[in-house]
Design a protein around this motif. Structure first.
Motif, PDB file in Angstrom:
ATOM      1  N   LEU A  17      30.353  44.088  47.670  1.00  0.00           N
ATOM      2  CA  LEU A  17      29.048  43.236  48.102  1.00  0.00           C
ATOM      3  C   LEU A  17      27.866  43.023  47.065  1.00  0.00           C
ATOM      4  CD1 LEU A  17      28.667  45.254  51.459  1.00  0.00           C
ATOM      5  CD2 LEU A  17      29.818  42.961  51.111  1.00  0.00           C
ATOM      6  N   ASP A  18      28.030  43.817  45.914  1.00  0.00           N
ATOM      7  CA  ASP A  18      27.356  43.356  44.870  1.00  0.00           C
ATOM      8  C   ASP A  18      27.557  42.348  44.211  1.00  0.00           C
ATOM      9  OD1 ASP A  18      25.329  45.474  45.096  1.00  0.00           O
ATOM     10  OD2 ASP A  18      26.492  46.902  43.528  1.00  0.00           O
ATOM     11  N   VAL A  19      29.147  42.289  44.154  1.00  0.00           N
ATOM     12  CA  VAL A  19      29.727  40.887  43.502  1.00  0.00           C
ATOM     13  C   VAL A  19      29.314  39.608  44.416  1.00  0.00           C
ATOM     14  CG1 VAL A  19      31.674  39.662  42.871  1.00  0.00           C
ATOM     15  CG2 VAL A  19      31.351  42.205  42.179  1.00  0.00           C
ATOM     16  N   VAL A  20      29.448  39.812  45.725  1.00  0.00           N
ATOM     17  CA  VAL A  20      29.119  38.703  46.714  1.00  0.00           C
ATOM     18  C   VAL A  20      27.519  38.288  46.533  1.00  0.00           C
ATOM     19  CG1 VAL A  20      28.723  38.247  49.035  1.00  0.00           C
ATOM     20  CG2 VAL A  20      30.699  39.642  48.474  1.00  0.00           C
ATOM     21  N   ARG A  21      26.742  39.219  46.047  1.00  0.00           N
ATOM     22  CA  ARG A  21      25.291  38.731  46.041  1.00  0.00           C
ATOM     23  C   ARG A  21      25.289  38.056  44.690  1.00  0.00           C
ATOM     24  NH1 ARG A  21      24.849  44.507  47.632  1.00  0.00           N
ATOM     25  NH2 ARG A  21      24.010  44.703  49.493  1.00  0.00           N
ATOM     26  N   TRP A  22      26.124  38.198  43.636  1.00  0.00           N
ATOM     27  CA  TRP A  22      25.949  37.609  42.423  1.00  0.00           C
ATOM     28  C   TRP A  22      26.249  36.375  42.422  1.00  0.00           C
ATOM     29  CZ3 TRP A  22      29.511  41.333  38.858  1.00  0.00           C
ATOM     30  CH2 TRP A  22      28.678  42.646  38.379  1.00  0.00           C
ATOM     31  N   ARG A  23      27.424  36.126  43.245  1.00  0.00           N
ATOM     32  CA  ARG A  23      28.137  34.739  43.445  1.00  0.00           C
ATOM     33  C   ARG A  23      27.328  33.853  44.659  1.00  0.00           C
ATOM     34  NH1 ARG A  23      29.166  35.557  39.239  1.00  0.00           N
ATOM     35  NH2 ARG A  23      28.355  33.629  39.164  1.00  0.00           N
ATOM     36  N   GLY A  24      26.908  34.542  45.679  1.00  0.00           N
ATOM     37  CA  GLY A  24      26.448  33.730  46.897  1.00  0.00           C
ATOM     38  C   GLY A  24      27.251  33.371  47.658  1.00  0.00           C
ATOM     39  N   TRP A  25      28.457  34.145  47.753  1.00  0.00           N
ATOM     40  CA  TRP A  25      29.626  33.971  48.767  1.00  0.00           C
ATOM     41  C   TRP A  25      29.276  34.346  50.322  1.00  0.00           C
ATOM     42  CZ3 TRP A  25      33.269  36.654  44.819  1.00  0.00           C
ATOM     43  CH2 TRP A  25      33.529  35.990  43.938  1.00  0.00           C
ATOM     44  N   LYS A  26      30.002  33.747  51.169  1.00  0.00           N
ATOM     45  CA  LYS A  26      29.805  34.153  52.515  1.00  0.00           C
ATOM     46  C   LYS A  26      30.942  35.177  52.975  1.00  0.00           C
ATOM     47  CE  LYS A  26      29.086  33.808  57.103  1.00  0.00           C
ATOM     48  NZ  LYS A  26      27.882  34.286  57.565  1.00  0.00           N
ATOM     49  N   VAL A  27      30.227  36.538  53.468  1.00  0.00           N
ATOM     50  CA  VAL A  27      31.069  37.424  53.990  1.00  0.00           C
ATOM     51  C   VAL A  27      31.409  37.355  55.750  1.00  0.00           C
ATOM     52  CG1 VAL A  27      31.231  39.909  54.508  1.00  0.00           C
ATOM     53  CG2 VAL A  27      29.953  39.127  52.376  1.00  0.00           C
ATOM     54  N   VAL A  28      32.683  37.004  56.038  1.00  0.00           N
ATOM     55  CA  VAL A  28      32.927  36.643  57.185  1.00  0.00           C
ATOM     56  C   VAL A  28      33.286  37.997  57.898  1.00  0.00           C
ATOM     57  CG1 VAL A  28      33.250  34.369  56.490  1.00  0.00           C
ATOM     58  CG2 VAL A  28      35.378  36.106  56.485  1.00  0.00           C
ATOM     59  N   GLY A  29      33.845  38.724  57.300  1.00  0.00           N
ATOM     60  CA  GLY A  29      34.298  40.084  58.082  1.00  0.00           C
ATOM     61  C   GLY A  29      34.137  41.322  57.589  1.00  0.00           C
ATOM     62  N   LEU A  30      33.803  42.488  58.177  1.00  0.00           N
ATOM     63  CA  LEU A  30      33.493  43.767  57.442  1.00  0.00           C
ATOM     64  C   LEU A  30      34.153  44.788  58.455  1.00  0.00           C
ATOM     65  CD1 LEU A  30      29.803  43.911  56.924  1.00  0.00           C
ATOM     66  CD2 LEU A  30      31.481  43.722  55.171  1.00  0.00           C
ATOM     67  N   VAL A  31      34.754  45.810  57.799  1.00  0.00           N
ATOM     68  CA  VAL A  31      35.303  46.753  58.251  1.00  0.00           C
ATOM     69  C   VAL A  31      35.046  48.156  57.827  1.00  0.00           C
ATOM     70  CG1 VAL A  31      37.707  48.143  58.815  1.00  0.00           C
ATOM     71  CG2 VAL A  31      37.610  45.690  59.011  1.00  0.00           C
ATOM     72  N   ALA A  32      34.567  49.137  58.346  1.00  0.00           N
ATOM     73  CA  ALA A  32      33.925  50.219  57.792  1.00  0.00           C
ATOM     74  C   ALA A  32      34.610  51.433  58.542  1.00  0.00           C
ATOM     75  CB  ALA A  32      32.392  50.262  58.149  1.00  0.00           C
ATOM     76  N   GLY A  33      34.286  52.722  58.059  1.00  0.00           N
ATOM     77  CA  GLY A  33      34.535  53.904  58.552  1.00  0.00           C
ATOM     78  C   GLY A  33      33.364  54.426  59.574  1.00  0.00           C
ATOM     79  N   ARG A  34      32.879  55.673  59.383  1.00  0.00           N
ATOM     80  CA  ARG A  34      32.212  55.899  60.418  1.00  0.00           C
ATOM     81  C   ARG A  34      30.435  56.178  59.890  1.00  0.00           C
ATOM     82  NH1 ARG A  34      35.361  58.369  63.963  1.00  0.00           N
ATOM     83  NH2 ARG A  34      33.831  59.741  65.058  1.00  0.00           N
ATOM     84  N   ARG A  35      30.214  55.283  58.740  1.00  0.00           N
ATOM     85  CA  ARG A  35      28.997  55.243  58.542  1.00  0.00           C
ATOM     86  C   ARG A  35      28.347  53.984  59.114  1.00  0.00           C
ATOM     87  NH1 ARG A  35      30.348  55.780  51.874  1.00  0.00           N
ATOM     88  NH2 ARG A  35      31.084  57.963  52.064  1.00  0.00           N
ATOM     89  N   VAL A  36      28.061  54.123  60.219  1.00  0.00           N
ATOM     90  CA  VAL A  36      27.534  53.057  61.015  1.00  0.00           C
ATOM     91  C   VAL A  36      26.266  52.407  60.543  1.00  0.00           C
ATOM     92  CG1 VAL A  36      26.738  52.440  63.564  1.00  0.00           C
ATOM     93  CG2 VAL A  36      28.861  53.753  63.218  1.00  0.00           C
ATOM     94  N   GLU A  37      25.211  53.389  60.318  1.00  0.00           N
ATOM     95  CA  GLU A  37      23.864  52.769  59.934  1.00  0.00           C
ATOM     96  C   GLU A  37      24.110  52.077  58.509  1.00  0.00           C
ATOM     97  OE1 GLU A  37      21.321  52.871  61.578  1.00  0.00           O
ATOM     98  OE2 GLU A  37      22.283  54.073  63.093  1.00  0.00           O
ATOM     99  N   ARG A  38      24.828  52.312  57.654  1.00  0.00           N
ATOM    100  CA  ARG A  38      25.186  51.652  56.623  1.00  0.00           C
ATOM    101  C   ARG A  38      25.715  50.265  56.959  1.00  0.00           C
ATOM    102  NH1 ARG A  38      27.937  53.647  50.958  1.00  0.00           N
ATOM    103  NH2 ARG A  38      25.667  54.797  50.999  1.00  0.00           N
ATOM    104  N   LEU A  39      26.801  50.561  57.911  1.00  0.00           N
ATOM    105  CA  LEU A  39      27.298  48.926  58.417  1.00  0.00           C
ATOM    106  C   LEU A  39      26.028  48.223  58.977  1.00  0.00           C
ATOM    107  CD1 LEU A  39      29.976  47.423  59.120  1.00  0.00           C
ATOM    108  CD2 LEU A  39      30.265  48.724  61.187  1.00  0.00           C
TER     109      LEU A  39
END
Length: 364
Positions: A17-39
């Motif tokens: 996600l740091d790289v996404v910020r550098w490049r200005g790309w679009k995040v279309v999907g996120l899969v996470a474990g149990r860290r719901v607040e960070r998600l």
């Protein structure tokens, strides 16, 4: 560029996600474990179209995105690339889903390639998917091999920092989880960090390199390189070596996997050119896990899947203080010795994984 990030709240996921910020790309999907607040924070910032978490559904189903039924559903979402960073064999199902959807897979989940490499390549060929490695060692090999002929490759040389116990103590039986988690170079999740301390991580990387690049195991070597500036090397049959040197920052490998064949600029500080570069052979007596990985690779079939499963269970047992550090490799070896190796099919793979986990728990 449309990006799906599998394992978005872990180390590789957050760096992606740091790289996404550098490049200005679009995040279309996120899969996470149990860290719901960070998600939640990630969903608020990146506004993905689909999301999934392994936490209880009521904890995240209210997020302002499509609440997917599974990680596999998000992995197959319409995207230009999928970053596969779910650790362990739990990441295999989503990787397979991304492959079946014909995606570019930026592969950080080495266990998928270790356990199911030939099966994944067969599906990639059938569906037009591609793999670009994210592990810094395999990214270095991938870049060094670019434009070369396979018959000219004499050997692949993977570098290892040596982990927290490279210089001692001689007796590792009393090592605590806290000591094993104190990696001198990398900030990684607990499982990968323990694997780095035992050198099992390097063994899995050997098997991953074998699966990714088709080089025989006897021509894949590991050297200990404490400075970690050389990420890996390729020696060619004329005696020359190509090596990739760079900052010890995974975001470079992540960005390269997503922009290949182009190189994009980064805001990172260049690696110094002056450091003394040391290379040493690994100590297979103190760190037998690396030897076990080679043995599993030589046996082939479902043996690498058994190795991976037994190691996952043993590492968790060490982290919960049920066994000693040195018991990890002993237990993995005993499970490997007991296993009947079957030909590698999807059915046999999952059966071997389940058997190995049961067998390891019984030994514990």
């Amino acid at each position: 560029m449309r990006i799906v990030v599998l394992g978005s709240t872990g180390s590789i996921g957050t760096q992606t996600l740091d790289v996404v910020r550098w490049r200005g790309w679009k995040v279309v999907g996120l899969v996470a474990g149990r860290r719901v607040e960070r998600l939640r924070e990630q969903v608020e910032e990146f506004a993905p179209e689909a999301v999934y978490s392994t936490a209880p559904r009521e904890a995240w189903a209210d997020l302002p995105a499509h609440a997917a039924a599974s990680a596999e559903e998000v992995a197959a979402w319409e995207a230009d690339a999928v970053v596969a960073a779910i650790p362990g064999l739990a990441g295999l199902g989503p990787v397979r889903a991304a492959v079946r959807a014909g995606r570019r897979v930026a592969l950080a989940n080495k266990e998928s390639m270790v356990a199911a490499g030939p099966l994944l390549w067969a599906e990639a060929r059938a569906h037009g998917a591609t793999f670009v490695p994210v592990d810094s060692e395999h990214s270095a090999l991938f870049q060094a091999l670019h434009g070369e002929h396979s018959e000219d490759v004499a050997e692949l040389i993977l570098t290892a920092s040596g982990g927290p116990f490279r210089g001692g103590p001689p007796d590792l039986s009393g090592v605590t989880p806290e000591q094993a988690l104190a990696h001198p170079r990398w900030d990684m999740g607990p499982k990968v960090t323990i694997d780095s301390a035992t050198l099992m991580n390097k063994g899995l990387e050997v098997l991953e390199a074998h699966a990714l690049f088709g080089v025989p195991l006897e021509r894949i070597r590991v050297v200990v390189h404490p400075q970690s500036y050389v990420h890996s090397m390729v020696r060619f049959r004329d005696g020359q070596i190509k090596a990739l040197l760079g900052p010890t920052d995974m975001r470079l490998a992540i960005q390269y996997a997503l922009t290949y064949p182009e190189r994009a600029p980064s805001p990172l500080v260049d690696a110094p050119l002056e450091p003394l570069l040391e290379f040493h052979p690994p100590d297979l007596e103190r760190f037998p896990a690396l030897r076990l990985a080679y043995a599993a690779g030589e046996r082939g079939g479902t043996a690498p899947a058994v190795l991976n499963a037994a190691n996952e269970v043993a590492v968790e047992a060490f982290l919960s203080r049920r066994i000693r550090f040195t018991d990890i490799a002993r237990i993995v070896e005993r499970v490997l010795d007991k296993t009947p190796v079957e030909p590698l099919t999807w059915e046999n793979l999952y059966a071997a994984d389940a058997w190995a986990r049961r067998a390891t728990e019984e030994l514990l």
